[in-house]
Design a protein around this motif. Structure first.
Motif, PDB file in Angstrom:
ATOM      1  N   GLU A  13      -9.717  -0.406   0.975  1.00  0.00           N
ATOM      2  CA  GLU A  13      -8.736  -0.097   1.477  1.00  0.00           C
ATOM      3  C   GLU A  13      -7.809  -0.938  -0.269  1.00  0.00           C
ATOM      4  O   GLU A  13      -6.668   0.201  -0.293  1.00  0.00           O
ATOM      5  CB  GLU A  13      -8.279  -0.522   2.609  1.00  0.00           C
ATOM      6  CG  GLU A  13      -6.888   0.336   3.163  1.00  0.00           C
ATOM      7  CD  GLU A  13      -6.485  -0.605   4.179  1.00  0.00           C
ATOM      8  OE1 GLU A  13      -4.722  -0.195   4.781  1.00  0.00           O
ATOM      9  OE2 GLU A  13      -6.971  -0.404   5.301  1.00  0.00           O
ATOM     10  N   LEU A  16      -8.179   0.993  -2.927  1.00  0.00           N
ATOM     11  CA  LEU A  16      -7.514   2.560  -3.049  1.00  0.00           C
ATOM     12  C   LEU A  16      -5.770   2.701  -3.078  1.00  0.00           C
ATOM     13  O   LEU A  16      -5.261   2.837  -3.911  1.00  0.00           O
ATOM     14  CB  LEU A  16      -8.209   2.976  -2.172  1.00  0.00           C
ATOM     15  CG  LEU A  16      -9.520   3.534  -1.621  1.00  0.00           C
ATOM     16  CD1 LEU A  16      -9.562   4.117  -0.631  1.00  0.00           C
ATOM     17  CD2 LEU A  16      -9.582   4.633  -2.626  1.00  0.00           C
ATOM     18  N   ARG A  17      -5.521   1.495  -2.114  1.00  0.00           N
ATOM     19  CA  ARG A  17      -3.492   0.746  -2.268  1.00  0.00           C
ATOM     20  C   ARG A  17      -2.957   0.819  -4.067  1.00  0.00           C
ATOM     21  O   ARG A  17      -2.188   1.735  -4.594  1.00  0.00           O
ATOM     22  CB  ARG A  17      -3.932   0.370  -1.416  1.00  0.00           C
ATOM     23  CG  ARG A  17      -3.342   1.081   0.282  1.00  0.00           C
ATOM     24  CD  ARG A  17      -2.972  -0.060   0.776  1.00  0.00           C
ATOM     25  NE  ARG A  17      -3.443   0.699   2.332  1.00  0.00           N
ATOM     26  CZ  ARG A  17      -2.178   1.439   2.993  1.00  0.00           C
ATOM     27  NH1 ARG A  17      -1.192   1.815   2.507  1.00  0.00           N
ATOM     28  NH2 ARG A  17      -1.997   2.012   4.160  1.00  0.00           N
ATOM     29  N   TRP A  22      -4.418   5.765  -2.362  1.00  0.00           N
ATOM     30  CA  TRP A  22      -3.344   5.802  -1.043  1.00  0.00           C
ATOM     31  C   TRP A  22      -2.849   7.253  -0.770  1.00  0.00           C
ATOM     32  O   TRP A  22      -1.966   7.021  -1.030  1.00  0.00           O
ATOM     33  CB  TRP A  22      -3.475   4.418  -0.123  1.00  0.00           C
ATOM     34  CG  TRP A  22      -3.697   4.576   0.717  1.00  0.00           C
ATOM     35  CD1 TRP A  22      -2.448   4.659   2.109  1.00  0.00           C
ATOM     36  CD2 TRP A  22      -4.534   4.028   1.745  1.00  0.00           C
ATOM     37  NE1 TRP A  22      -2.699   4.745   2.903  1.00  0.00           N
ATOM     38  CE2 TRP A  22      -4.281   3.709   3.294  1.00  0.00           C
ATOM     39  CE3 TRP A  22      -6.196   4.127   1.560  1.00  0.00           C
ATOM     40  CZ2 TRP A  22      -4.772   4.347   4.137  1.00  0.00           C
ATOM     41  CZ3 TRP A  22      -6.916   3.815   2.654  1.00  0.00           C
ATOM     42  CH2 TRP A  22      -6.356   3.950   4.045  1.00  0.00           C
ATOM     43  N   ASP A  46     -12.214  10.543  -2.616  1.00  0.00           N
ATOM     44  CA  ASP A  46     -10.271   9.889  -1.784  1.00  0.00           C
ATOM     45  C   ASP A  46      -9.978   9.776  -0.484  1.00  0.00           C
ATOM     46  O   ASP A  46     -10.083   8.647   0.253  1.00  0.00           O
ATOM     47  CB  ASP A  46      -8.911   9.114  -3.318  1.00  0.00           C
ATOM     48  CG  ASP A  46      -9.562   9.082  -4.305  1.00  0.00           C
ATOM     49  OD1 ASP A  46     -10.231   8.158  -4.370  1.00  0.00           O
ATOM     50  OD2 ASP A  46      -9.149   9.323  -5.699  1.00  0.00           O
ATOM     51  N   GLN A  50     -10.253   7.150   2.702  1.00  0.00           N
ATOM     52  CA  GLN A  50      -9.114   7.459   3.483  1.00  0.00           C
ATOM     53  C   GLN A  50      -9.158   7.478   4.814  1.00  0.00           C
ATOM     54  O   GLN A  50      -8.870   6.509   6.004  1.00  0.00           O
ATOM     55  CB  GLN A  50      -7.968   7.435   2.901  1.00  0.00           C
ATOM     56  CG  GLN A  50      -6.222   7.450   3.369  1.00  0.00           C
ATOM     57  CD  GLN A  50      -5.540   7.600   2.712  1.00  0.00           C
ATOM     58  OE1 GLN A  50      -5.393   7.881   1.284  1.00  0.00           O
ATOM     59  NE2 GLN A  50      -4.092   7.255   3.799  1.00  0.00           N
TER      60      GLN A  50
END
Length: 93
Positions: A13, A16-17, A22, A46, A50
């Motif tokens: 996470e 991705l952020r 995200w 992606d 998520q």
């Protein structure tokens, strides 16, 4: 093992952020109900990470439910992400 998996999910996470992958808005509910592997017909990879993988895995961990016996996410990630993209390779790892 569950603690290690919890840590890896958080790292995913975070990555991705960090990479701006995200989404701030959830896709429509119908997109989340895809029957295709990795929801390829309705979500980007992606988005699948998520909105499907992370929540489902966290739910299994929180409820102390059995974890999947097999996992084929890394090969899919290797297929999706460009091998020369250093940022994407951190997600694969």
């Amino acid at each position: 093992m569950r603690d290690r998996l919890t840590s890896l999910l958080q790292q995913l996470e975070d990555e991705l952020r960090l990479q701006g992958r995200w989404d701030s808005q959830q896709p429509p509910g119908e997109a989340l109900r895809s029957s295709q592997p990795f929801a390829v017909d309705r979500l980007s990879f992606d988005q699948w990470l998520q909105w499907i993988l992370l929540p489902r895995m966290r739910e299994l961990l929180q409820q102390q439910l059995p974890l999947p016996a097999t996992c084929a996410i890394q090969p899919m990630a290797e297929e999706i992400y460009d091998a020369s993209d250093v940022d994407a390779q951190r997600i694969v790892a």
